[in-house]
Motif scaffolding. Structure first.
Motif, short mmCIF file in Angstrom:
data_model
loop_
_atom_site.label_atom_id
_atom_site.label_comp_id
_atom_site.label_asym_id
_atom_site.label_seq_id
_atom_site.Cartn_x
_atom_site.Cartn_y
_atom_site.Cartn_z
N TRP A 164 -2.40 7.24 5.87
CA TRP A 164 -3.46 6.79 4.96
C TRP A 164 -4.82 7.20 5.48
CZ3 TRP A 164 -2.06 4.20 0.47
CH2 TRP A 164 -0.69 3.91 0.39
N ARG A 168 -7.14 9.33 1.84
CA ARG A 168 -8.40 9.00 1.18
C ARG A 168 -9.53 8.63 2.16
NH1 ARG A 168 -8.49 6.11 -2.96
NH2 ARG A 168 -7.14 7.52 -4.10
N GLU B 126 1.72 4.98 -7.09
CA GLU B 126 0.63 4.36 -6.31
C GLU B 126 -0.49 3.86 -7.22
OE1 GLU B 126 -0.81 6.78 -3.06
OE2 GLU B 126 1.18 6.96 -2.18
N ARG B 130 -1.90 0.18 -7.46
CA ARG B 130 -3.32 -0.05 -7.24
C ARG B 130 -3.93 -0.90 -8.36
NH1 ARG B 130 -4.51 4.98 -6.49
NH2 ARG B 130 -4.34 4.96 -4.22
N HIS B 146 -10.71 -4.92 0.77
CA HIS B 146 -10.67 -3.54 0.27
C HIS B 146 -9.28 -3.30 -0.35
CE1 HIS B 146 -11.23 0.67 -0.05
NE2 HIS B 146 -12.29 0.72 0.71
N GLU B 148 -7.64 -0.80 -1.13
CA GLU B 148 -6.85 0.26 -0.49
C GLU B 148 -6.12 -0.26 0.75
OE1 GLU B 148 -5.64 3.72 -1.86
OE2 GLU B 148 -7.28 2.51 -2.69
#
Lengths: 189, 189
Positions: A164, A168, B126, B130, B146, B148
Motif C-alpha cells: 500500500w 497510493r 477495492e 472504499r 483516514h 485508506e
DNA sequence: TAACAAAACTAACGCTTGTTAGTTTAACTT
DNA sequence: AAGTTAAACTAACAAGCGTTAGTTTTGTTA
C-alpha cells in the motif's frame, strides 16, 4: 550521503526487479541489463543469484529481530509494546519497501543455511509477538479473543504495508502511525 | 461428490504447486510428475501454462466480484456490509485456499486480456469496499480515520487469511468469523 | 469385434537459464 | 612509466524451459 559499493548497487537494483516480478521471474541478464552491463560482469561483485536474494531478505529480517528483541525486555505495558511493534514495521517499511516484497514472497527460494536462518527468525518473531498478546490478555489489557486471531490480523496488516505504501502516494509516516495504531488497537466502530 | 474432469485435476494439482513455490518456479514437467504423466500429455487437456494460471486466478476473482456486487445493492448499514465482506473472504478462503496464493502472488504473470480482466476486477472490488467505508464514516457509523488506512488494514488481513488458515490447524470457521469480525471492527483494547 | 475417441507416450524444437573461463579495458598507486 | 587492481568484456557450457508433432495405448460405444 554515503556512496554505494558496486555490490550494494546490484542488490538495490535486484530488489527493485524482484519487487516487480518475483525472484524466479528475474534473470541475471535482467539485472545486468538494468545496470547497463553484461550478466557475467555481475560475478565480479557477487557469488551468484542466491547471494543477492539472501542479502536482500536476511538484512531486513535482522532489523525486525533486533527491533523486537530490544522491545521484549522493556518494562512497559503490553498495549504499549503492540504500539511499538506497529511503529517498528512502519519504520522498516518506509525504508526498505522493495526488500519487503522479496521477504514476503520469495523467502522460500532461499537455500539451505539461508532458509534455515530465515525460518528460525520468523518463528522467533511470531512467538515473541504472541507472548506480548497473551500477556496483554492475561492482565486484562487486551480483550480475550482467540490470541491467534489477534496476532495474525495485526501481523497481516503490517506485513502487507509495503504494498500500500508503494501504491497510493505514500501516506505521511506520522499520520500513518497514528491512525494505524488507532485502527488496529481501538477498532473502527 | 462430482467427479473432476482431467482438466480440473490438472488445475487443482497446479494450484497446489503454485501455492508452494510460485508460478514461475513450477515447470510443466513438475505438474506432470505430480500427476504421474509426461509433460506433453498435459496438452491434451489444456492449451498451455498460461491457461492453468488464468483458470485458477480468474475463477476465484469472479467469486469475489459476484459476492461484492450482491452486497452493495443490499439496504443494510455500512458496518453490516463490512461484516459481510469479512464473511465473504472467510468463506472463499476456506474453499479455495491454494488458489488464493496464486491470486495474491502470481497475478502479475497473467498475460494480456487475462491480466486486464484481473486488474479491472481488483480495482472495482477495492473501489466498492472504499465506498462502503466512506459511507460509514459519513453517517457516523465508522470512526473518522483516514479511509485508506481502514481499507487496507482490513483488506490486508482478509487477503492473507489463506496463509494462516494453512498453518496452524485451521481454526473453526464460525469462531474465526466471530472473533475476526470483532477484532477488525471493535478493536482489541 | 470393429470403430472411434480420449489420453497417454517418445522425440525433438528453439530459447532461456545460471554460471565459468579467459581476456581486455580503465583507473588508481608507486 | 610501470605495476596493480577493479570491473568490464566475449564466448561458451550444460541444464532446464514451454511447446509441438507424430504415434501408441487405453477404454468406450456401435
Amino acid at each position: 550521503m554515503k556512496t554505494l559499493s558496486r555490490k550494494d548497487e546490484i542488490i538495490l537494483v535486484a530488489a527493485h526487479l524482484f519487487n516487480e516480478k518475483g525472484y524466479k521471474a528475474v534473470s541475471m541478464r535482467d539485472i545486468a541489463k538494468a545496470m547497463d552491463i553484461k550478466a557475467a560482469s555481475l560475478y565480479n561483485h557477487i557469488s551468484g543469484k542466491q547471494e543477492i536474494l539472501s542479502e536482500i531478505i536476511l538484512k531486513v529480517a535482522e532489523e525486525f529481530t533486533v527491533g523486537m528483541e530490544k522491545m521484549v525486555s522493556e518494562s512497559i505495558s503490553a498495549i504499549k509494546k503492540v504500539e511499538k511493534v506497529i511503529e517498528l514495521h512502519i519504520d522498516i517499511t518506509v525504508n526498505h519497501s522493495e526488500a519487503l516484497a522479496a521477504l514476503n514472497n520469495d523467502w522460500m527460494h532461499l537455500e539451505s543455511e539461508n532458509l534455515k536462518a530465515f525460518v528460525q527468525m520468523r518463528e522467533d518473531y511470531e512467538e515473541n509477538f504472541r507472548s506480548i498478546i497473551k500477556e496483554g490478555i492475561d492482565n486484562g489489557e487486551i480483550k480475550s479473543y482467540h490470541p491467534e486471531v489477534i496476532l495474525f490480523s495485526i501481523l497481516s496488516t503490517l506485513r502487507t504495508l509495503y504494498l500500500w505504501n508503494q501504491k497510493r502516494g505514500k501516506l505521511d509516516v506520522n499520520i500513518l502511525k497514528k491512525d494505524m495504531v488507532s485502527v488496529l488497537i481501538k477498532g473502527i466502530k
